[in-house]
Write an enzyme that holds these catalytic residues in place. Structure first.
Site, short mmCIF file in Angstrom:
data_model
loop_
_atom_site.label_atom_id
_atom_site.label_comp_id
_atom_site.label_asym_id
_atom_site.label_seq_id
_atom_site.Cartn_x
_atom_site.Cartn_y
_atom_site.Cartn_z
N ASP A 91 -49.22 16.05 -82.39
CA ASP A 91 -47.96 16.70 -82.10
C ASP A 91 -48.35 17.54 -80.57
OD1 ASP A 91 -45.93 18.65 -82.23
OD2 ASP A 91 -47.04 20.16 -83.13
N GLU A 97 -45.11 12.81 -82.22
CA GLU A 97 -43.67 13.21 -82.38
C GLU A 97 -42.87 13.01 -80.97
OE1 GLU A 97 -42.29 16.74 -84.71
OE2 GLU A 97 -42.74 17.71 -82.72
N ASP A 117 -49.85 23.70 -85.17
CA ASP A 117 -49.78 22.48 -84.39
C ASP A 117 -50.33 21.38 -85.24
OD1 ASP A 117 -48.48 23.50 -82.10
OD2 ASP A 117 -50.22 24.57 -81.73
#
EC number: 3.1.21.10
Length: 168
Positions: free
Chosen positions: A8, A67, A139
């Site tokens: 991420d 992502e 996260d």
């Protein structure tokens, strides 16, 4: 079995999560957050690169998922996030890993069942799918969700099948 790292990306906090995928069975391996501080962008990116490289060297994943960046109203912020995302894609590519990319909505829909789920819902479903996991933070939870999404979308299983075919 295939080991997947989900990433991420973020300029200050880049979450990472490693899972093992054996068919439909998912197992938590590790998760954490790469933290960069300071105001010098180049040094922050170098710090993220070094930390993420160490994670990949330690856990030796065979596939990665990152992502995708969403575009927001702050153009400068989006560009900086894009640079952190570049590091998140570069490090696994340097290690020779195939890298899958997923939008935030795809990750949420895969893990939670709703494309606009909030962080609490994502964390709950990550804990449900990886029993006993201790999340390093939001996260890291998002990174585990990205890895889970990759596993469910066939990224991990198609890679494992290709490896098996190559060995035969």
């Amino acid at each position: 079995m295939i080991r997947v790292i989900g990433i991420d990306p973020g300029l200050k906090n880049t979450g990472w999560g490693v899972i093992d995928v054996a068919g439909s069975k998912l197992s938590h391996v590790a998760n954490g957050t790469c933290v960069s501080d300071g105001s010098d962008l180049a040094m922050r990116l170098l710090s993220l690169h070094s930390q993420l490289s160490a994670v990949i060297a330690r856990y030796r994943p065979q596939a990665a998922a990152v992502e995708q960046t969403f575009v927001n109203k702050d153009g400068a912020g989006t560009l900086k996030l894009g640079q952190a995302r570049g590091i998140a894609m570069l490090v696994p590519a340097q290690a020779g890993l195939p890298v899958g990319e997923y939008s935030p909505n795809t990750v949420k829909k895969t893990v939670v069942g709703a494309g606009h789920a909030d962080k609490v819902q994502v964390q709950y479903m990550v804990r449900l799918q990886l029993p006993g996991v201790e999340l390093n933070g939001p996260d890291a939870a998002d990174a585990l969700a990205i890895a889970i999404c990759h596993a469910h979308h066939g990224g991990a299983s198609s890679f494992a099948a290709a490896v098996e075919r190559a060995r035969a």
